[in-house]
Design a protein around this motif. Structure first.
Motif, PDB file in Angstrom:
ATOM      1  N   VAL A   1     -62.343  40.604 134.008  1.00 44.44           N
ATOM      2  CA  VAL A   1     -62.878  40.669 132.649  1.00 44.44           C
ATOM      3  C   VAL A   1     -64.049  39.714 132.443  1.00 44.44           C
ATOM      4  O   VAL A   1     -64.956  39.991 131.643  1.00 44.44           O
ATOM      5  CB  VAL A   1     -61.750  40.404 131.631  1.00 44.44           C
ATOM      6  CG1 VAL A   1     -61.246  38.967 131.735  1.00 44.44           C
ATOM      7  CG2 VAL A   1     -62.193  40.725 130.215  1.00 44.44           C
ATOM      8  N   GLY A   2     -64.078  38.588 133.160  1.00 46.04           N
ATOM      9  CA  GLY A   2     -65.191  37.650 133.007  1.00 46.04           C
ATOM     10  C   GLY A   2     -66.501  38.258 133.443  1.00 46.04           C
ATOM     11  O   GLY A   2     -67.518  38.165 132.745  1.00 46.04           O
ATOM     12  N   ALA A   3     -66.492  38.899 134.627  1.00 46.77           N
ATOM     13  CA  ALA A   3     -67.703  39.554 135.118  1.00 46.77           C
ATOM     14  C   ALA A   3     -68.055  40.766 134.264  1.00 46.77           C
ATOM     15  O   ALA A   3     -69.232  41.035 134.007  1.00 46.77           O
ATOM     16  CB  ALA A   3     -67.515  39.967 136.573  1.00 46.77           C
ATOM     17  N   ALA A   4     -67.027  41.507 133.806  1.00 42.48           N
ATOM     18  CA  ALA A   4     -67.287  42.690 132.984  1.00 42.48           C
ATOM     19  C   ALA A   4     -67.934  42.305 131.659  1.00 42.48           C
ATOM     20  O   ALA A   4     -68.863  42.981 131.187  1.00 42.48           O
ATOM     21  CB  ALA A   4     -65.991  43.449 132.747  1.00 42.48           C
ATOM     22  N   ALA A   5     -67.456  41.235 131.040  1.00 43.56           N
ATOM     23  CA  ALA A   5     -68.042  40.796 129.765  1.00 43.56           C
ATOM     24  C   ALA A   5     -69.519  40.471 129.929  1.00 43.56           C
ATOM     25  O   ALA A   5     -70.353  40.840 129.094  1.00 43.56           O
ATOM     26  CB  ALA A   5     -67.286  39.574 129.246  1.00 43.56           C
ATOM     27  N   LYS A   6     -69.846  39.811 131.034  1.00 42.14           N
ATOM     28  CA  LYS A   6     -71.242  39.433 131.260  1.00 42.14           C
ATOM     29  C   LYS A   6     -72.086  40.625 131.664  1.00 42.14           C
ATOM     30  O   LYS A   6     -73.225  40.790 131.201  1.00 42.14           O
ATOM     31  CB  LYS A   6     -71.317  38.349 132.330  1.00 42.14           C
ATOM     32  CG  LYS A   6     -72.707  37.747 132.495  1.00 42.14           C
ATOM     33  CD  LYS A   6     -72.680  36.513 133.377  1.00 42.14           C
ATOM     34  CE  LYS A   6     -74.058  35.859 133.448  1.00 42.14           C
ATOM     35  NZ  LYS A   6     -74.032  34.630 134.291  1.00 42.14           N
ATOM     36  N   ALA A   7     -71.538  41.481 132.539  1.00 44.09           N
ATOM     37  CA  ALA A   7     -72.310  42.603 133.068  1.00 44.09           C
ATOM     38  C   ALA A   7     -72.595  43.659 132.014  1.00 44.09           C
ATOM     39  O   ALA A   7     -73.694  44.219 131.956  1.00 44.09           O
ATOM     40  CB  ALA A   7     -71.565  43.232 134.246  1.00 44.09           C
ATOM     41  N   TYR A   8     -71.604  43.963 131.165  1.00 45.00           N
ATOM     42  CA  TYR A   8     -71.768  45.057 130.206  1.00 45.00           C
ATOM     43  C   TYR A   8     -72.286  44.607 128.851  1.00 45.00           C
ATOM     44  O   TYR A   8     -72.989  45.359 128.165  1.00 45.00           O
ATOM     45  CB  TYR A   8     -70.436  45.787 130.017  1.00 45.00           C
ATOM     46  CG  TYR A   8     -69.989  46.526 131.250  1.00 45.00           C
ATOM     47  CD1 TYR A   8     -70.654  47.660 131.699  1.00 45.00           C
ATOM     48  CD2 TYR A   8     -68.907  46.074 131.995  1.00 45.00           C
ATOM     49  CE1 TYR A   8     -70.258  48.326 132.838  1.00 45.00           C
ATOM     50  CE2 TYR A   8     -68.498  46.728 133.145  1.00 45.00           C
ATOM     51  CZ  TYR A   8     -69.176  47.855 133.558  1.00 45.00           C
ATOM     52  OH  TYR A   8     -68.785  48.513 134.695  1.00 45.00           O
ATOM     53  N   PHE A   9     -71.942  43.382 128.469  1.00 47.83           N
ATOM     54  CA  PHE A   9     -72.295  42.947 127.114  1.00 47.83           C
ATOM     55  C   PHE A   9     -73.105  41.650 127.075  1.00 47.83           C
ATOM     56  O   PHE A   9     -73.522  41.220 125.996  1.00 47.83           O
ATOM     57  CB  PHE A   9     -71.026  42.763 126.272  1.00 47.83           C
ATOM     58  CG  PHE A   9     -70.192  44.013 126.157  1.00 47.83           C
ATOM     59  CD1 PHE A   9     -70.637  45.101 125.427  1.00 47.83           C
ATOM     60  CD2 PHE A   9     -68.969  44.112 126.805  1.00 47.83           C
ATOM     61  CE1 PHE A   9     -69.883  46.256 125.331  1.00 47.83           C
ATOM     62  CE2 PHE A   9     -68.204  45.259 126.714  1.00 47.83           C
ATOM     63  CZ  PHE A   9     -68.663  46.343 125.979  1.00 47.83           C
ATOM     64  N   GLY A  10     -73.316  41.008 128.214  1.00 49.93           N
ATOM     65  CA  GLY A  10     -74.064  39.763 128.223  1.00 49.93           C
ATOM     66  C   GLY A  10     -73.356  38.642 127.504  1.00 49.93           C
ATOM     67  O   GLY A  10     -73.987  37.740 126.949  1.00 49.93           O
ATOM     68  N   THR A  11     -72.025  38.645 127.525  1.00 52.53           N
ATOM     69  CA  THR A  11     -71.253  37.624 126.831  1.00 52.53           C
ATOM     70  C   THR A  11     -70.181  37.084 127.768  1.00 52.53           C
ATOM     71  O   THR A  11     -70.172  37.369 128.966  1.00 52.53           O
ATOM     72  CB  THR A  11     -70.627  38.199 125.541  1.00 52.53           C
ATOM     73  OG1 THR A  11     -70.045  37.140 124.786  1.00 52.53           O
ATOM     74  CG2 THR A  11     -69.577  39.253 125.854  1.00 52.53           C
TER      75      THR A  11
END
Length: 701
Positions: free
Chosen positions: A199-209
């Protein structure tokens, strides 16, 4: 760690799971004996591995100041703790994947019984997996068996044996780990899409957060994706992703973790993902900044030679702090690009900088006008042209350093020794027989005195004098000196700069340079491939009082927990005496004053005491400047690097062509050195060159 919530429910689930395994699933599906064989005894080890959760993480490469320059990874994963994951994300994943998660044990008895009864009737295998079981499955696929396609197939197979193994591990995990840890582990290991894991990488990759800032709609989109990352990819299937997201939001309402009015607001929002696809950093050194790509690749290979594996570096979550100096690196990068633009056809300019020392030779910069990459049209190359012996045209007369050092050490010559220098001399090659033609050589020009002192010869570089000196000293001593001073890897390559091929009938390709040049006096004229980095290290050896150390790009390595990791270092060696090293420095100190680079030095306003030796190959397809100033040992090499190499011509920019008398080391390779170090040394006091040792002023034999 805390035990799971709902101990009575957990004990009940264990009992029911035991009944299922012993009384329902095994006899119906395959017989107790077969089942026992297929449910591996390795589950205890897997349970222990899950508890420590050594998931593949991103390795970060930094410069010496700790600034990231590249990432290395197999799976893009940024781990998050339980408290670093938003409440909305935790609620979304539980609502859509396992509503009874907080109350059940490692397995869901109702779901397993439903699946078992359906499977026993001859239908396809059913679901019933809890988040704990999904954690086990994803851990097996993405961690334990990530490099084993056959094992991954078994991990994904829709079979009862696979489900039973998952269930057994899940029950063990439920006994030893808290619900919070299990949910966190699952959210960190699960795959999304585009090599995004957790989820950490997904938050950054998809939403920049970050994971702690994920709101309801973002959390619902990510929670919906884990069921089928490809089908619910918001970039390739936006409508399906939207419908799935909204379904998850409705599930959150049903599970009483979201109010209906808030759900309607969330469902009315667009997907909100970043434009142009997920933002995933490069997983190799090719994603480094233009002044850091070659350095990063060299640091990676250095660690592999020190005992790390490529896989360790790609999954270990290390922090690799390199010796790269960002100021030096960017300054010399700007200088070489000013000299030869990045996309200039057919011409490369490499530049290496090393800090001398008696304990280590730290590499400060490894740059070129080219960048490390795969697009030649953009001036990129996938070969490390700074580190490798890839310059197929050689470093020219800078190799006269080795002949001089060997002659001074053996007593054949000192700095004041007059060397015969009559033009058009022919020499007998080592080991020649009656059929071997003599090696004839000319000076480049007619203004050389005959004889010429070794000191003046180092500045003005007459060919005849040095070939004659090499003939007198002998090739074994010269080649050994080249190896000792720094050409450790270069001399193991063949005369094409590649690994020798023993099957070739041509010695040029079958033999290492150390053997190929054992009977060739052309060696001192530098017409063989050489590593620019190793040439800079030759200067570093002299500037370190004759101490050779391997060019070192690593300051420290720490593991994912911040603990230091030892890096095996090659021991430094005193390869020549301090007196010889200092005397050779004194002999090389005139090049920028009265020698082959003096004109370019004056044009650049250069006034710092330094050492230098230029080199130019016969057809001007390669030129070099090797030297050092203050606390910096350097090499600058300009050479034809295209598919149709030609003469390198001076100009703005440097280019290929037929210019009559092409580029020289002093006119084309030295200017980036003057440009860069005029900036880097501005306002600093000069460092004097050591005086020559009287023992090396005159011949002794």
């Amino acid at each position: 760690m805390r035990l799971s919530h709902g101990l009575p429910r957990f004990l009940g689930s264990c009992a029911i799971a035991g009944v299922l395994v012993a009384g329902v699933l095994a006899p119906v599906a395959m017989g107790a004996g077969m089942l026992s064989n297929q449910v591996s005894d390795s589950v205890d080890g897997i349970s222990a591995s899950l508890a420590t959760s050594q998931q593949p993480l991103v390795t970060t490469v930094t410069d010496r100041d700790g600034n990231p320059i590249a990432t290395l990874f197999d799976q893009y994963r940024l781990p998050a703790t339980y408290d670093q994951i938003s409440a909305a994300m935790k609620a979304a994943i539980v609502s859509v994947e396992d509503r009874r998660f907080w109350d059940e044990g490692g397995v869901d008895p109702k779901g397993m019984l439903r699946a078992a009864l359906h499977d026993s009737s001859g239908g396809s295998t059913q679901g019933g997996s809890t988040i704990t079981q999904q954690y086990v499955k994803n851990y097996l696929i993405n961690v334990v068996d990530r490099n084993d396609k056959a094992a991954q197939y078994e991990d994904k197979a829709d079979t009862l044996a696979r489900k039973l193994r998952e269930a057994k591990i899940a029950v063990q995990l439920g006994q030893s780990e808290s619900k919070e840890d299990i949910l966190t582990g699952y959210l960190n290991v699960v795959e999304f899409t585009g090599n995004v894991y957790g989820v950490g990488a997904a938050a950054k990759a998809y939403f920049g957060t970050t994971a702690d800032k994920l709101n309801v709609q973002q959390s619902a989109l990510l929670a919906g994706m884990v069921n089928n990352p490809n089908l619910y990819n918001p970039y390739t299937h936006p409508q399906q992703a939207l419908e799935r997201r909204n379904q998850v939001i409705d599930d959150m309402v049903t599970n009483r973790t979201l109010a209906e009015k808030d759900a309607e607001i969330a469902k009315a929002t667009p997907l909100g993902v970043l434009d142009d696809g997920p933002r995933i950093p490069s997983s190799t050194c090719m994603g480094a900044a233009p002044d850091a790509g070659f350095f990063c690749q060299y640091a990676e290979q250095y660690l592999i030679q020190a005992g790390f594996t490529a896989d360790q570096l790609a999954v270990g979550g290390y922090t690799i702090r390199t010796t790269m100096d960002p100021v030096v690196s960017q300054t010399v990068k700007n200088a070489v690009e000013h000299n030869v633009p990045t996309t200039q056809y057919g011409v490369a300019n490499t530049f290496a900088v090393i800090r001398p020392g008696a304990q280590t030779h730290e590499v400060l910069a490894m740059v070129a006008n080219r960048n490390y990459g795969t697009d030649p049209a953009q001036g990129e190359t996938s070969s490390n042209i700074v580190a490798n012996a890839s310059n197929v045209f050689g470093a020219g007369s800078s190799f006269k350093i080795f002949t001089s050092a060997a002659a001074m050490e053996t007593g054949k010559a000192g700095l004041n020794t007059p060397l015969p220098n009559q033009a058009g001399q022919c020499f007998t090659q080592p080991g020649a027989n009656q059929y071997t033609a003599p090696y004839c050589v000319q000076n480049d020009g007619t203004n050389y005195p005959d004889p010429i002192s070794l000191r003046d010869g180092l500045a003005t570089s007459p060919n005849v004098a040095f070939v004659g000196l090499e003939s007198q000293v002998g090739m074994p001593a010269v080649l050994d000196m080249a190896r000792r001073l720094g050409l450790r890897n270069t001399l193991t390559t063949n005369d094409a700069g590649a690994t020798p091929d023993p099957s070739s009938s041509n010695p040029q390709y079958s033999e290492p340079q150390s053997q190929y040049f054992s009977n060739k006096l052309s060696f001192t004229l530098g017409n063989s491939p050489v590593s620019p980095l190793e040439m800079a290290n030759v200067s570093a050896t002299l500037m370190s009082g004759g101490v050779w150390c391997a060019p070192n790009p690593i300051l420290s390595v720490t593991d994912r927990d911040g603990a230091p990791v030892a890096v095996k270092q090659q021991a430094c060696e005193q390869v020549v005496s301090p007196g010889l090293a200092n005397s050779l420095e004194a002999g090389l100190s005139q090049d920028t004053i009265s020698g082959t680079s003096a004109s370019a030095a004056r044009a650049a306003g250069w006034s710092h005491p330094d050492i230098g030796k230029t080199g130019t190959t016969q057809q001007s397809e390669s030129v070099a400047f090797v030297g050092g100033v203050d606390d910096y040992a350097v090499s600058s090499m300009v050479f034809a690097d295209g598919p149709k190499p030609e003469e390198v011509c001076p100009g703005t920019p440097v280019h290929l062509g037929s210019c009559g008398h092409g580029a020289f080391g002093g006119t084309v390779a030295a200017p980036p050195y003057f440009t860069a170090f005029n900036q880097l040394l501005a306002g600093k006091p000069d460092t004097p060159i050591p005086a020559a040792d009287p023992a090396y002023l005159n011949a002794r034999s």
